[in-house]
Design an enzyme around this catalytic site. Structure first.
Site, short mmCIF file in Angstrom:
data_model
loop_
_atom_site.label_atom_id
_atom_site.label_comp_id
_atom_site.label_asym_id
_atom_site.label_seq_id
_atom_site.Cartn_x
_atom_site.Cartn_y
_atom_site.Cartn_z
N GLY A 96 -6.88 16.95 -30.63
CA GLY A 96 -6.83 16.14 -31.74
C GLY A 96 -8.49 15.43 -32.02
O GLY A 96 -8.81 15.03 -31.15
N ARG A 105 -0.82 25.28 -20.54
CA ARG A 105 -0.98 25.05 -22.19
C ARG A 105 -1.07 26.55 -22.59
O ARG A 105 -1.44 27.59 -22.18
CB ARG A 105 -2.59 24.67 -22.38
CG ARG A 105 -2.37 23.10 -21.53
CD ARG A 105 -3.96 22.38 -21.79
NE ARG A 105 -4.12 21.96 -23.24
CZ ARG A 105 -4.70 20.94 -23.40
NH1 ARG A 105 -5.39 20.14 -22.62
NH2 ARG A 105 -4.88 20.70 -24.85
N ARG A 143 -9.16 24.68 -31.34
CA ARG A 143 -10.53 24.83 -30.75
C ARG A 143 -11.03 25.76 -31.28
O ARG A 143 -12.28 25.36 -31.59
CB ARG A 143 -10.37 24.56 -29.24
CG ARG A 143 -9.67 23.47 -28.51
CD ARG A 143 -9.81 23.65 -26.91
NE ARG A 143 -8.94 22.61 -26.51
CZ ARG A 143 -9.52 21.46 -25.89
NH1 ARG A 143 -10.80 21.25 -25.89
NH2 ARG A 143 -8.81 20.42 -25.46
N TYR A 161 9.45 16.23 -24.77
CA TYR A 161 10.69 15.98 -23.82
C TYR A 161 9.99 15.53 -22.49
O TYR A 161 9.33 16.19 -21.82
CB TYR A 161 11.34 17.22 -23.79
CG TYR A 161 11.58 17.81 -24.98
CD1 TYR A 161 12.96 17.52 -25.73
CD2 TYR A 161 11.00 18.74 -25.90
CE1 TYR A 161 13.38 18.07 -26.72
CE2 TYR A 161 11.36 19.43 -26.93
CZ TYR A 161 12.52 18.99 -27.41
OH TYR A 161 12.87 19.60 -28.56
N ASP A 168 -18.60 15.81 -22.63
CA ASP A 168 -17.80 15.94 -21.61
C ASP A 168 -18.94 16.19 -20.43
O ASP A 168 -18.31 15.88 -19.28
CB ASP A 168 -17.11 17.11 -21.47
CG ASP A 168 -15.69 16.98 -22.36
OD1 ASP A 168 -15.56 16.00 -22.76
OD2 ASP A 168 -15.25 18.04 -22.53
N GLY A 181 -12.80 15.16 -27.69
CA GLY A 181 -13.58 15.83 -28.83
C GLY A 181 -14.30 14.65 -29.66
O GLY A 181 -15.28 14.85 -29.95
N GLU A 195 -26.88 28.59 -25.84
CA GLU A 195 -25.24 28.64 -25.31
C GLU A 195 -25.68 29.87 -24.44
O GLU A 195 -25.85 31.09 -24.78
CB GLU A 195 -24.46 29.05 -26.58
CG GLU A 195 -23.08 29.39 -25.94
CD GLU A 195 -22.50 28.89 -24.99
OE1 GLU A 195 -21.93 29.10 -24.20
OE2 GLU A 195 -22.37 27.30 -25.34
#
Length: 459
Positions: free
Chosen positions: A62, A200, A121, A230, A327, A340, A49
């Protein structure tokens, strides 16, 4: 005859028993899951990483039952239970117009507490990282991959322009802006802006509790969570939800891209709350929702650009020892709710295919992954614009007659999919097709191979 229990969906191989050395690039959700799944199937993993620590950017995502079906096999189910304790308890999805009139109400099947989950996340990534550490997987932070190489017998990466790592294969899980993809494709694929973006944010609800004009959203605090959407014409939609039984507030505002949005979670600078509020100021429901939105911390808000990407021509490098998944290979628009989940399915597939093919057939293993996964992910990837188009200009009269028109599709072929079982069952057929040069039709796609708006998944 002795049966090898590790060669089964829930089976766990002796650590390092396969003799296969794997480099995993990128430790997002797909990368962490790949590292864990490969370790469980007996491979030796080096996980890289570039960031100095696990990144916890972003709000909620989700995971459908198709994804948690993989996670539930870890540590006799203990990891999944730990994740569920950190997850939201959304049991109701609501669809309303911009005046707050309710048109449709749906349960959260596929994402509900009994099978899937909606989770922050950061909480998900942190838990996966802790489990990977517990398994003593070799995880290296601050390890930026600056180059890739492969030949007929090995593959590897260059770290920080200096260190050369050697492995049997490299698995690129390094996201939308993948560096590993450069080792697979001769040119970077074209990204087509969708013309849409989404504000977000997710934050602690404490300040909302003390605001008499905002705390209505916490009426079910301690009992359950609820997600209310909405919607108005032109693709403008506000998703407002509680999380962790009222401990958190999460909201998203889908809107036309004004060119200020960015496709990186780390870019918060251009996101301004007043810009978001200005877009819905004319809504009749505005005076009710704005007290909640005004509690959003500046650092919690991002304006995320939505970009469409076509399926790639291949996920595998020329010599067959480098593959991209998640991804990096097939980014999915967030409205689909499967980004995910598809990365997790990929992770389980690559670990099992390497196990079944063995060290002397690495290229065959990665080809099998692509044959098993490519059609499924391409169909799911293509569903994003279709789902979004269906809610862009809601026909409220039609929705009043048929509420399913506005609800998120939950097809059985996606949410009811058992990836470990399917890979173990299908691998011999895929292997034969590769060796014979014949075609193979996967069993994890819908009849006809086209996405349709279905709600046939039952818990």
């Amino acid at each position: 005859m002795t049966v090898d229990d590790s060669l089964s969906p829930a089976g766990v191989a002796t650590p390092h028993s396969s003799g296969i050395r794997v480099v995993v690039v990128g430790l997002g959700i797909a990368g962490l899951t790949t590292a864990i799944e490969c370790h469980r199937k007996g491979h030796t993993v080096i996980a890289l990483e570039k960031s100095p620590v696990i990144r916890v950017l972003g709000d909620s995502l989700g995971l459908g039952s198709n994804a948690t079906n993989v996670l539930e096999k870890w540590a006799d189910g203990k990891i999944l239970q730990q994740l569920k304790s950190l997850a939201d308890d959304i049991s109701i999805f609501e669809a309303l117009d911009s005046a707050g009139k309710l048109y449709a109400k749906d349960d959260a099947k596929g994402f509900g507490a009994d099978n899937g989950m909606i989770i922050n996340r950061g909480s998900l990534a942190t838990t996966l990282h802790e489990y990977a550490k517990m398994l003593e997987i070799d995880i290296r932070f601050g390890a930026a991959v600056t180059g890739h190489w492969e030949d007929e017998s090995a593959a590897g990466v260059i770290i920080n322009g200096e260190q050369r790592l050697v492995a049997d294969c490299v698995i690129g899980c390094d996201g939308i802006h993948s560096k590993t993809r450069e080792a697979v494709l001769t040119k970077e694929p074209t990204a087509v802006p969708s013309g849409q973006a989404v504000f977000r944010a997710s934050f602690d609800s404490t300040s909302v509790c003390n605001d008499p004009n905002a705390r209505w959203i916490l009426a079910e605090k301690g009992v359950r969570d609820r997600l209310s959407q909405y919607m108005a014409e032109g693709g403008l939609a506000l998703s407002l939800a509680t999380g962790k039984r009222g401990q958190n507030i999460t909201w998203q505002l889908w809107h036309e891209d004004n060119h200020n949005a960015n496709e990186l979670w780390s870019e918060h600078n251009s996101a301004k709350l007043e810009n978001a509020l200005g877009m819905i100021r004319h809504w009749p429901i505005y005076s009710k929702v704005v007290p909640i939105l005004r509690h959003t911390p500046k650092e919690a808000l991002t304006d995320f650009k939505l970009v469409n990407r076509a399926a790639l021509p291949t996920w595998i490098s020329h010599a067959g020892r480098i593959i991209i998944i998640g991804d990096a290979a097939h980014p999915v628009l967030p409205i689909v709710g499967q980004g995910g989940g598809q990365g997790i399915e990929d992770a389980a597939t690559v670990a099992i295919c390497l196990q079944l093919a063995g060290k002397t057939h690495i290229s065959l293993a990665l080809q099998a992954v692509e044959r098993l996964r490519y059609a499924r992910t391409s169909i799911i990837q293509s569903s994003g614009p279709k789902i979004y188009a269906g809610v862009r200009n809601p026909d409220w009269k039609a929705i009043e007659k048929d509420p399913s028109l506005i609800m998120l599709p939950r097809p059985k072929w996606i949410f009811g999919y058992d990836v470990p079982r399917d890979v173990y069952e299908q691998f011999p057929l895929v292997k034969r097709a590769i060796e014979e040069g014949s075609s193979y039709t996967p069993k994890n796609i819908p009849p006809g191979g086209r996405y349709e708006f279905l709600h046939d998944f039952k818990e």
